[in-house]
Design an enzyme around this catalytic site. Structure first.
Site, short mmCIF file in Angstrom:
data_model
loop_
_atom_site.label_atom_id
_atom_site.label_comp_id
_atom_site.label_asym_id
_atom_site.label_seq_id
_atom_site.Cartn_x
_atom_site.Cartn_y
_atom_site.Cartn_z
CB SER A 7 44.56 32.06 33.90
OG SER A 7 43.15 32.83 34.04
CG HIS A 32 45.00 31.89 38.16
ND1 HIS A 32 45.57 32.47 39.28
CD2 HIS A 32 44.60 32.94 37.77
CE1 HIS A 32 45.56 33.60 39.50
NE2 HIS A 32 44.81 33.98 38.33
CG ASP A 34 41.36 34.91 36.85
OD1 ASP A 34 42.17 35.53 37.60
OD2 ASP A 34 41.97 34.53 35.69
CG MET A 36 37.14 38.71 37.72
SD MET A 36 37.36 39.45 36.19
CE MET A 36 38.74 38.61 35.55
CG HIS A 65 43.48 36.65 41.14
ND1 HIS A 65 43.81 37.09 39.80
CD2 HIS A 65 43.38 37.65 41.88
CE1 HIS A 65 44.11 38.29 39.75
NE2 HIS A 65 43.86 38.70 40.91
CG MET A 67 40.66 40.04 40.63
SD MET A 67 40.85 39.93 38.88
CE MET A 67 40.65 37.89 38.99
CG MET A 136 47.24 41.83 39.56
SD MET A 136 46.81 40.09 39.03
CE MET A 136 46.31 40.60 37.09
CG ASP A 174 47.22 36.83 36.66
OD1 ASP A 174 47.02 36.58 35.63
OD2 ASP A 174 46.00 36.75 37.57
C1 DX5 Z 1 43.09 38.94 34.83
C2 DX5 Z 1 43.18 37.92 35.47
C3 DX5 Z 1 44.31 36.66 34.57
C4 DX5 Z 1 43.86 36.56 33.30
C5 DX5 Z 1 45.36 36.54 32.75
O1 DX5 Z 1 42.34 40.05 35.62
O2 DX5 Z 1 43.55 37.86 36.75
O3 DX5 Z 1 44.25 35.62 35.57
O4 DX5 Z 1 43.31 35.19 33.10
O5 DX5 Z 1 44.86 36.27 31.08
P1 DX5 Z 1 46.08 36.29 30.22
O6 DX5 Z 1 47.11 35.65 30.55
O7 DX5 Z 1 45.40 36.17 29.11
O8 DX5 Z 1 46.85 37.89 30.36
ZN ZN Z 2 44.28 35.96 37.85
#
Ligand code: DX5
Ligand code: ZN
Length: 226
Positions: A7, A32, A34, A36, A65, A67, A136, A174
């Site tokens: 990620s 991956h 993220d 947001m 992903h 969000m 999650m 994740d």
């Molecule tokens: C959190 C993200 C994850 C994040 C996980 O909202 O969706 O993908 O990068 O990070 P770690 O592996 O550090 O918990």
């Molecule tokens: Zn994620």
């Protein structure tokens, strides 16, 4: 087969191509990403322009992903940018079936993401159209958080439904996936393992990815060469 999905949330955003290449050398097979929006989650990251640049930096599939609120409005832009998999949150999509059809119509693989407090059973009727379900194991928004143990029960429940119904969707996890949790996650039935901080946290992405994958494969009973 278990796969490691580095990620990039914990990578150096000024050196994404370098960090992604290191994670790939260590055995990462899907990146991956993220996304947001500062509304659905209390953080802001990146959007289609960065995905477009990542697309040029790696040939690995890009797992986005989302969000974000209003995912439907952005699906065409992510497809255009070169995203391969799109995961949308159950909690953010009031017309989930329509959203999944949009993802498929744009040539991408559809997934649904569940927050820790959302039960896996809510997806029962829609599972046949999914490429992946993302459980999650932290509340979304930040990297480096602590793994929430009851996520393991949710993975087991989902794996049971998958076996009983003869379905093929992948089970992704994740949040807080690291050296101390990865074996349990795999033994519970997950096959797509997202890790941010555990891969990129200390600048040694290649070694970290290799070690995590080794532990995951051992837990899955797969040989190192698999
Ligand atoms: C959190 C993200 C994850 C994040 C996980 O909202 O969706 O993908 O990068 O990070 P770690 O592996 O550090 O918990
Ligand atoms: Zn994620």
């Amino acid at each position: 087969m278990v796969e490691l999905l580095p990620s990039i949330l914990s990578a150096d955003f000024a050196n994404l191509a370098r960090d992604v290449a290191a994670a790939e050398r260590g055995g990462g097979t899907v990146i991956h990403v993220d996304v947001m929006d500062g509304h659905f989650v209390p953080n802001i990251t990146l959007g289609p322009p960065v995905v477009k640049s990542l697309r040029k930096a790696t040939s690995l599939p890009l797992d986005c992903h989302l969000m974000i609120e209003n995912a439907n409005e952005f699906i065409p832009a992510f497809a255009e940018a070169g995203a391969n998999w799109i995961g949308v949150h159950y909690e953010a999509c009031p017309h989930l079936h329509r959203t999944l059809e949009m993802i498929i119509d744009h040539g991408m693989k559809p997934g649904v993401v569940l927050n820790p407090a959302t039960r896996v059973q809510v997806l029962y009727d829609i599972l046949p159209m999914l490429h992946h379900v993302l459980i999650m194991s932290v509340n979304p928004g930040f990297g480096g958080q602590k793994f929430i143990p009851f996520a393991l029960d949710k993975i087991r429940r989902l794996a049971k439904i998958r076996a009983e119904e003869g379905l093929a969707f992948r089970i992704e996890v994740d949040g807080g996936v690291a050296h101390d949790t990865i074996a349990q996650v795999v033994q519970a039935g997950a096959d797509l393992l997202v890790a941010g901080n555990a891969v990129f946290g200390d600048g040694k992405a290649e070694e970290n990815a290799r070690e995590l994958l080794k532990a995951a494969r051992a837990a899955a009973g797969e040989s190192a060469a698999a």
